[in-house]
Scaffold this motif. Sequence first.
Motif, PDB file in Angstrom:
ATOM      1  N   TYR A 149      -5.885   5.234   3.604  1.00 30.01           N
ATOM      2  CA  TYR A 149      -5.350   6.088   2.718  1.00 30.01           C
ATOM      3  C   TYR A 149      -5.927   7.362   2.142  1.00 30.01           C
ATOM      4  O   TYR A 149      -5.152   8.151   1.855  1.00 30.01           O
ATOM      5  CB  TYR A 149      -4.753   5.185   1.705  1.00 30.01           C
ATOM      6  CG  TYR A 149      -3.628   4.241   2.324  1.00 30.01           C
ATOM      7  CD1 TYR A 149      -2.150   4.790   2.353  1.00 30.01           C
ATOM      8  CD2 TYR A 149      -3.747   3.083   2.525  1.00 30.01           C
ATOM      9  CE1 TYR A 149      -1.333   3.909   3.090  1.00 30.01           C
ATOM     10  CE2 TYR A 149      -2.980   2.097   3.185  1.00 30.01           C
ATOM     11  CZ  TYR A 149      -1.370   2.625   3.365  1.00 30.01           C
ATOM     12  OH  TYR A 149      -0.150   1.866   3.884  1.00 30.01           O
ATOM     13  N   GLN A 154      -0.280  10.786   3.726  1.00 34.20           N
ATOM     14  CA  GLN A 154      -0.093  10.282   2.678  1.00 34.20           C
ATOM     15  C   GLN A 154       1.084   9.423   2.594  1.00 34.20           C
ATOM     16  O   GLN A 154       1.114   8.643   1.357  1.00 34.20           O
ATOM     17  CB  GLN A 154       0.239  11.604   1.868  1.00 34.20           C
ATOM     18  CG  GLN A 154      -0.843  12.560   1.466  1.00 34.20           C
ATOM     19  CD  GLN A 154      -0.067  13.798   0.790  1.00 34.20           C
ATOM     20  OE1 GLN A 154       1.142  14.227   0.902  1.00 34.20           O
ATOM     21  NE2 GLN A 154      -0.791  14.613  -0.128  1.00 34.20           N
ATOM     22  N   THR A 194       5.459   7.865  -0.835  1.00 31.85           N
ATOM     23  CA  THR A 194       4.210   8.442  -0.589  1.00 31.85           C
ATOM     24  C   THR A 194       3.130   7.709  -1.748  1.00 31.85           C
ATOM     25  O   THR A 194       3.511   7.458  -2.904  1.00 31.85           O
ATOM     26  CB  THR A 194       4.583  10.043  -1.116  1.00 31.85           C
ATOM     27  OG1 THR A 194       5.510  10.574  -0.389  1.00 31.85           O
ATOM     28  CG2 THR A 194       3.192  10.674  -1.215  1.00 31.85           C
ATOM     29  N   GLY A 258       3.841  13.836  -3.089  1.00 35.75           N
ATOM     30  CA  GLY A 258       2.963  14.327  -2.154  1.00 35.75           C
ATOM     31  C   GLY A 258       2.256  15.650  -2.423  1.00 35.75           C
ATOM     32  O   GLY A 258       1.289  15.940  -2.481  1.00 35.75           O
ATOM     33  N   ARG A 261      -0.324  15.092  -5.252  1.00 36.72           N
ATOM     34  CA  ARG A 261      -1.491  14.606  -4.776  1.00 36.72           C
ATOM     35  C   ARG A 261      -2.122  15.764  -3.751  1.00 36.72           C
ATOM     36  O   ARG A 261      -3.361  15.947  -4.117  1.00 36.72           O
ATOM     37  CB  ARG A 261      -1.290  13.360  -3.782  1.00 36.72           C
ATOM     38  CG  ARG A 261      -2.390  12.724  -3.315  1.00 36.72           C
ATOM     39  CD  ARG A 261      -2.079  11.610  -2.497  1.00 36.72           C
ATOM     40  NE  ARG A 261      -3.507  11.157  -2.020  1.00 36.72           N
ATOM     41  CZ  ARG A 261      -3.546  10.069  -1.016  1.00 36.72           C
ATOM     42  NH1 ARG A 261      -2.400   9.436  -0.551  1.00 36.72           N
ATOM     43  NH2 ARG A 261      -4.641   9.782  -0.665  1.00 36.72           N
TER      44      ARG A 261
END
Length: 378
Positions: A149, A154, A194, A258, A261
């Motif tokens: 990961y 993602q 996600t 997402g 991140r």
Amino acid sequence: MQADSLQATCLLQATCLLQAQAEVPVTNPEHLIERVFDHFAGHDAEITPIERGSSAAFFFGQVFMQARPNGIVMGVKAEDEIALSRMKGMAASHLIEFVEGERPRFAWTGDGAGITQFPNFREMTVERIVDVTPHLRRITLSGSDLGRYATHGQHLKLLMPPEGISKPEWPVPGEDGLPIWPSDDKRPQVRTYTVRSLDLVSGTFDVDFVLHGDHSVGSRWALNTRRGDVVGVRGPIGRPVPEAEWFLLVGDETALPGIARALEGLPANAQGIAFIEVADKSEEQPIHYGAGVELRWLHRNGAEPGTTSLLVDAVRSVEIPAAGTRVHAMAGVEYSAFKAIRRYWRDELKLDKKNVLPVAYWRSGVAEGEKVPDDNDD
């Protein structure tokens, strides 16, 4: 290719491609191959004609299909067992989707044949539950062997067992590479989410859930789950954020984890802009990003999700850097906005497909996995 030969080839190459093959009895194989690879082309695969068939290259592997007198021979290649398993499932599911008549039975041979568990499956435990905003809940899951990961996509498939099941049962791979599911009363429901953040030291990652009552499977599970509950996870899926000099990241609540991140993982010298649509100011959350990036929150202020043009208008307001700048533009939005943004980037701006990633994260009135007619309007 025999195992000894494959091993020798691996020693001579920088990367070793695992391989699997299957023979599928179907009628009208040329037409079926054409339909499958037209679909692949629409999802940005690189298509190459071969004798009596086609091959397609995806970022995680390759697939070919060739017509034979009584069916199709197909093969897949990938760098590791997880990617190979994914390629098998993708090739099989799309072939079956477009076949006319009875579903064909077939079995993969070669690498990974006979596996009894999907290599990207993990059973994970709920560790922590925190409400980040009035309508967004962050759930921390713990498990083992999560390193992929950090380096691959993602996203993940979350498998939520039915309520009241003390010992969950999970799908296992069939000989055709597709899942064999438990009985209906024990079958978990599956939704795509996600990974918001990842901690390899503690063996945990965070998943964010938009809360809107019992109106969806994921929201209902997030509202009712408790610390110590067990879920299944398959992943990661999707593409890692590519290298670029300028970024445009666009999405609503479904894409927020997402985008957040991605923003927090961009290099310090990155330039760009992000647009995130939420209900109102109370749904904004802290996100760390570099000085060269601008984040704009867009508020619906009472309008229902998927009913405004906020994100489409925002995308059209942005001036994309001139040619010569490495650009990555991504949009995770409702289906109607996805079509408008994709059309704008590809047809009006003529941006290279490799530099843009418009994705329909959801479709108004349609649950994930529910079949809808193709509208074929772009």
